[in-house]
Every structure is written in structure tokens, then in C-alpha cells.
Design a protein around this motif. Sequence first.
Motif, short mmCIF file in Angstrom:
data_model
loop_
_atom_site.label_atom_id
_atom_site.label_comp_id
_atom_site.label_asym_id
_atom_site.label_seq_id
_atom_site.Cartn_x
_atom_site.Cartn_y
_atom_site.Cartn_z
N GLN A 120 13.94 -2.28 -5.08
CA GLN A 120 14.43 -3.36 -4.66
C GLN A 120 15.78 -3.14 -4.60
O GLN A 120 16.61 -4.46 -4.31
CB GLN A 120 13.79 -4.46 -5.22
CG GLN A 120 12.53 -4.77 -5.04
CD GLN A 120 11.98 -5.42 -3.49
OE1 GLN A 120 12.42 -6.46 -3.06
NE2 GLN A 120 11.31 -4.40 -2.97
N VAL A 121 16.86 -2.42 -4.37
CA VAL A 121 18.11 -1.91 -4.23
C VAL A 121 18.27 -1.32 -2.88
O VAL A 121 17.84 -0.30 -2.53
CB VAL A 121 18.50 -0.89 -5.31
CG1 VAL A 121 20.02 -0.79 -5.06
CG2 VAL A 121 18.44 -1.28 -6.81
N TYR A 146 1.40 4.73 6.52
CA TYR A 146 1.20 3.23 6.40
C TYR A 146 2.61 2.91 7.31
O TYR A 146 2.86 1.91 7.71
CB TYR A 146 1.23 2.66 5.17
CG TYR A 146 0.28 2.47 4.30
CD1 TYR A 146 -0.92 1.88 5.03
CD2 TYR A 146 -0.23 3.31 3.26
CE1 TYR A 146 -2.38 1.93 4.29
CE2 TYR A 146 -1.32 3.34 2.57
CZ TYR A 146 -2.43 2.58 3.12
OH TYR A 146 -3.74 2.68 2.52
N CYS A 147 3.86 3.85 7.09
CA CYS A 147 5.06 3.59 7.86
C CYS A 147 4.83 3.60 9.32
O CYS A 147 5.28 3.15 10.28
CB CYS A 147 5.89 4.44 7.26
SG CYS A 147 6.29 4.72 5.31
N THR A 148 3.81 4.89 9.85
CA THR A 148 3.60 4.74 11.19
C THR A 148 3.04 3.65 11.54
O THR A 148 3.20 3.05 12.74
CB THR A 148 2.85 6.14 11.45
OG1 THR A 148 3.06 7.21 10.63
CG2 THR A 148 2.19 6.45 13.03
N LEU A 149 2.11 3.23 10.91
CA LEU A 149 1.29 1.86 11.48
C LEU A 149 2.35 0.64 11.38
O LEU A 149 2.30 -0.03 12.37
CB LEU A 149 0.21 1.55 10.39
CG LEU A 149 -0.55 0.37 10.77
CD1 LEU A 149 -1.13 0.48 12.30
CD2 LEU A 149 -2.01 0.28 9.70
N ARG A 150 3.23 0.73 10.33
CA ARG A 150 4.37 -0.38 10.45
C ARG A 150 5.15 -0.58 11.87
O ARG A 150 5.33 -1.44 12.69
CB ARG A 150 5.19 -0.24 9.55
CG ARG A 150 6.37 -1.37 9.17
CD ARG A 150 7.32 -1.78 9.68
NE ARG A 150 8.10 -2.73 9.37
CZ ARG A 150 8.32 -3.60 10.38
NH1 ARG A 150 8.09 -3.49 11.71
NH2 ARG A 150 9.28 -4.59 10.14
N ALA A 204 12.86 5.88 1.54
CA ALA A 204 12.09 4.74 1.97
C ALA A 204 11.30 4.29 0.54
O ALA A 204 11.47 3.09 -0.01
CB ALA A 204 11.09 4.61 3.12
N TRP A 205 10.72 5.19 -0.13
CA TRP A 205 9.93 4.70 -1.21
C TRP A 205 10.59 4.19 -2.55
O TRP A 205 10.64 2.99 -2.96
CB TRP A 205 9.02 5.92 -1.75
CG TRP A 205 8.06 5.26 -2.77
CD1 TRP A 205 6.88 4.81 -2.45
CD2 TRP A 205 7.89 5.36 -4.12
NE1 TRP A 205 5.96 4.33 -3.70
CE2 TRP A 205 6.87 4.79 -4.62
CE3 TRP A 205 8.95 5.50 -5.03
CZ2 TRP A 205 6.52 4.48 -6.02
CZ3 TRP A 205 8.82 5.54 -6.11
CH2 TRP A 205 7.61 4.80 -6.81
N LEU A 252 0.70 -1.21 -0.10
CA LEU A 252 0.07 -0.17 -0.01
C LEU A 252 0.87 1.35 0.02
O LEU A 252 0.52 2.28 -0.67
CB LEU A 252 -0.97 0.09 1.41
CG LEU A 252 -2.11 -0.94 1.23
CD1 LEU A 252 -2.73 -1.37 2.46
CD2 LEU A 252 -3.16 -0.57 0.22
N PHE A 253 1.90 1.26 0.66
CA PHE A 253 2.89 2.42 0.86
C PHE A 253 3.52 2.47 -0.84
O PHE A 253 3.41 3.68 -1.29
CB PHE A 253 4.03 2.06 1.78
CG PHE A 253 5.09 3.21 1.79
CD1 PHE A 253 4.76 4.56 1.83
CD2 PHE A 253 6.44 2.81 1.76
CE1 PHE A 253 5.69 5.42 2.12
CE2 PHE A 253 7.35 3.69 1.73
CZ PHE A 253 7.06 5.22 1.68
N LEU A 254 3.75 1.44 -1.42
CA LEU A 254 4.40 1.53 -2.79
C LEU A 254 3.32 2.06 -3.61
O LEU A 254 3.45 2.87 -4.68
CB LEU A 254 4.82 0.26 -3.40
CG LEU A 254 6.09 -0.30 -3.12
CD1 LEU A 254 6.68 -1.45 -3.61
CD2 LEU A 254 7.08 0.99 -3.57
#
Length: 583
Positions: free
Chosen positions: A357-358, A233-237, A350-351, A224-226
Motif C-alpha cells: 500500500q506504498v 487478474y490484471c488482464t481482466l482488470r 504491481a504486486w 485475488l491478485f494479492l
Amino acid sequence: MFAGLPELGISNGEDLKETLTNCTEPLKAIDQFQMENGILLPTLQSALPFLDLHGTPRLEFHQSVFDELRDKLMERVATIAEGKDEDRYGKLEELLEKSFPLVKMPSIQPVVMQVLKHLPKVPEKKLKMVMADKDLYKVCAVEVKRQIWQDNQALFGDEVSPLLKQYIVEKEAALFSSDLSILHNFFSPSPKTRRQGEVVLKLTQMIGKNVKLYDMVLQFLRTLFLRTRNVHYCTLRAELLMSLHDLDISEICSVDPCHKFTWCLDACIREKFVDGKRARELQGFLDGVKKGQEQVLGDLSMILCDPFACNTLVLSIMRNLQELLSQDSLPRESPDLMLQLRMLSLGQGAWDMIDSQVFKEPRLDLEVVTRFLPAMMSVVVDDHTFTVEQKLPSEEKSSVSYPTTLPDAFNRYLQENRVACEMGLYYVLHIAKQRNKNALQRLLPALVETYNDMAFGDIFLHLLTGHLTLLSDEFGSEEFCSVVFDGFLLTSFSSKENVHRHTLRLLVHLHHKLLPSYMETLTKTLEPPKQCSEPMKELYTQLTEKLEAQKKSPPPPDETPSLDLGLHPVAVPTTASTPTTPL
């Protein structure tokens, strides 16, 4: 209703109907049926007529006995499950086999559900039957659902999805709150308070100690973040991991490589400052990422992308810069500052990291330290020089007016570098907190063009509108209003609904401070288009109603804003030589 009884060799209503249809003496047949299917206790038969004498129906008696026995059986199931008998689950499985055919009977269903709840591994056939029946699935305990979900990601996703949507709606509602204040803003609730939110508690309960379900939720959050770039969504993580930490769920915390880092960062967020000791701890975690395990950087970057983490890091950077300025030191000479910039850079990237994926830490542009920060510090020095100049006796004053332009490096990095831009935005908030009108008028026009339009993001606008309440009296000046509205907010309100809403929020709060003629022009300019959201229509209506009410009655007396600016004192450990009472 009584489906399943014949499978267990117990007569049901259909059997009684058949008996009465085929018999010649119905009363004898009923007596016989009662004898065969009643409570098989010889001493009871002679006692039952006493109930008849008291007018107690047999149904009422049997129902009360049944309820009592069912409660005892459910207690016994829980006792067996909690005991230490090696064969305890074997006994429960045996009971499940006997009782499961009656699972659709409302009176027996609670017993079956109790047995299912206490079995750590429910037989797959039974799980499939529960999953296939909507009514059974709905009433079964979360312990049973976990066993169904762990092999059915789509079904689990259907359960989690509404909660994730609710979480985002709640966060966005907080950013558009009608309460404009520097003391009670989006970042005011402590981490522990935030973790008591309904969504976090529900997700924590749904996951339990199940690592597979936890991993699924993290995967949903990454996806969902992507898809949305929504930082909540990062806060929820981070909140989810810390909620499991609060409950001491070691089965999950011990296998999440981000646990200790998040725990340490959580303590910093609580204090709204990254001190030297914790900075070294956090650095140890970042430096300790081993070769082959770089993927953990993706999760660490998500945790640092949490707005609450970013807020803490930038506030710490601002505090460090103030200390360096007072010590005549350069930013590059402070290891704490360099680490905070490193973490801010990792969070801001982060995004990109998860998308590409690096899994490699983004290199911090050193010119942010060697060019941008000195340019920002020169703005501070200009302001300080002008303030000192104003305090000099008139014969010693020079004719220097307050500077209106900004260093080129400051403007350029604000537009080209997201880490620099984040610091620039927080510097503007710092200036507003000091009620420094001159510096604010100098800085706001530069925010029209920022990296990725960060100055028009909800979090910054939420904070800025709250901070501007400290300068409420300045809104009586057309020059100041022109800088805030014409020079900044109105430059993008027509293309960005969120800017339009934040502008209306500010005016609902401060409309009585503005010159009536200017307010009238603004009201016309800010009239929402026909196709706009309901919240915007409501805000505009609220504003026009307040303006109407103001015309009819005198403006309210000014409220003096509190001088408590939310700066958190640093605790000093007391020793024998340190006085503990105020000097």
C-alpha cells in the motif's frame, strides 16, 4: 398457485370450493361465479354461447384473452418507462403495488418482473422480498439484481466468483494448448477479440452503468491478485474497463482515472508496439499523477502487469535495442526506451505496491541500463561477429570458435533483477525466432537460475515451446537436445508440474524429430508420478500412443514452418511524394 388473489378482492379456487360446498343448486352457483368473475363486458355474454357451439372451451378463450392482455400490458409498461412523462415511475410503482401480491403466480409473474425491471429504484421492501425468495431472485432481470447487489457485496461476490474462476481456467488452458505454433500463440488474439469472451461480456452486463458494482469487481480482482499473484487478474482488470469503453459507458469510464491510459495502451497492444507518439501520451499520464492521488499508481501498475501489456513493452524494447545497435547509440540515450523500461518496471512491481500500500513508482535500477543492456548487446555483437567470420574466405578466417560463456553482468542481472530477467527471456525468444542454434545453446543454460524462476513460468515456456518448433530439425542432434532438455527443462521438471507438462507438450509435437534412443530415455524420465493431475496423465498417454503409432508407420513428411514471424509492419502515411505501389 393462486396465492394473492384474495388480497386484491378476486375470488380463487378456494372460494369456488366453499360456494359449491354450501350451495343447494350447484349449476346456478357455477353460473353466478362465472358471471361475477368473468370478463365484465355486457356484450360478451351473448357471444359466449357461439363459442360453446364451436366446441371451444371457456378456459381456452379466457386464456387467449389473458395472454393477449398480458402482452399488451408488458408493452405498455416498457412504453411508460421509456416515455418522458415526469410521473412515469410513479405510475409504475402504483402498478407494482397492485400486482406484487400475485408475483408467485406463473401467469402474472412476467408482468411484475417487467415493472421491477423498468424501475430505476425499486422500493427496498420489495427488493428484500425478491432477495429472500430464491425462485424470485433467479427469474428477476439483471437490472433488478444490480439494485440488490449494490448493497449486498457478499451476494454479488457469490455471483461473480464462478466467472472469475472460469476466466483463469480459460487462460491457463490457452497456455497449455496442444497447438504449438509461433503464429498462433497466447498473445495472438487482438484485444477486441479477447473482450468478446464469455466472462468479460457477462461481467460487463452484470455491472451495467453501476459504478458501485464496477468498484466491487475491481476490489475482488485486487484481492485475488494479492492472494494468488496470478497476473491474469490484471488482464481482466484492463479488459473489463475496455469492454465498458467499447459500449460507451461514460458513467464508469469518466470516473476511472486509468481509462485514458488503458485506452492508449490498448492501442499499443493491438499493434504489438509502443510508438513514439503513444509513448509520450503514456508518459504524460504517468507524470500527471497528482499529489494525494498516488493510489491510482496501484491500478496503473496492475494494468501494466497484464501479460499482454508486458509482452508489448518487451517487444518494443527489443525493437528499440536493435535500432540503437544499428545506429551505434547507447540505451540511455533513447527516451522511448527509458520510458518503456519505466513502464515495465511499474508493471513488474504491481504486486509489491498493492501489498505494501506504498503507492510510489519503483526506481529503475540504472545499472540495468548501464551494465545489463550493454552485456546483452555484447552477446548480440559476438553472434554477429561469428556469423560474418563464417562468410569470409578461408584464408581470412580466424580460428575463433563460437563463444560458450556469457558475460557475468548478464547472468547476475538475470538472477537478481526482474526487469532485466524479462528482457533476457525475450532475447532468448528473439534468438529462437531467428533459428539461431548457436546463440540458443549458449543462452539456455543461463535460464536455469533466473529471478523468481521466471524462466519456468507458464507464459515463457508456452512461448519458448512454440518458438522451438522453428528449430525442429535441430532436435535430431543429441547435442542440441541435451542443451534443451538436460541443460534446461529437466533441471526442474520433477519439482514443477507445469514444466513437466510443457516438456510433454513439446515432445508430443516433435517426438518424431528426436533420435529414438534419446526419445526412449526421455519417455522413461518423464513418466508422471502416481499423484499427478489428469491433464499431465493425458499428455503422457498421448505421447506414448504417438510413439507406438510411429513404430508402426513411417514418420510424416516434414512441414516447412511459415517464414511469417508475426512482425507487424509500421504504416507510413502516404503523401503526394510517396509512391503507393511497390517499387
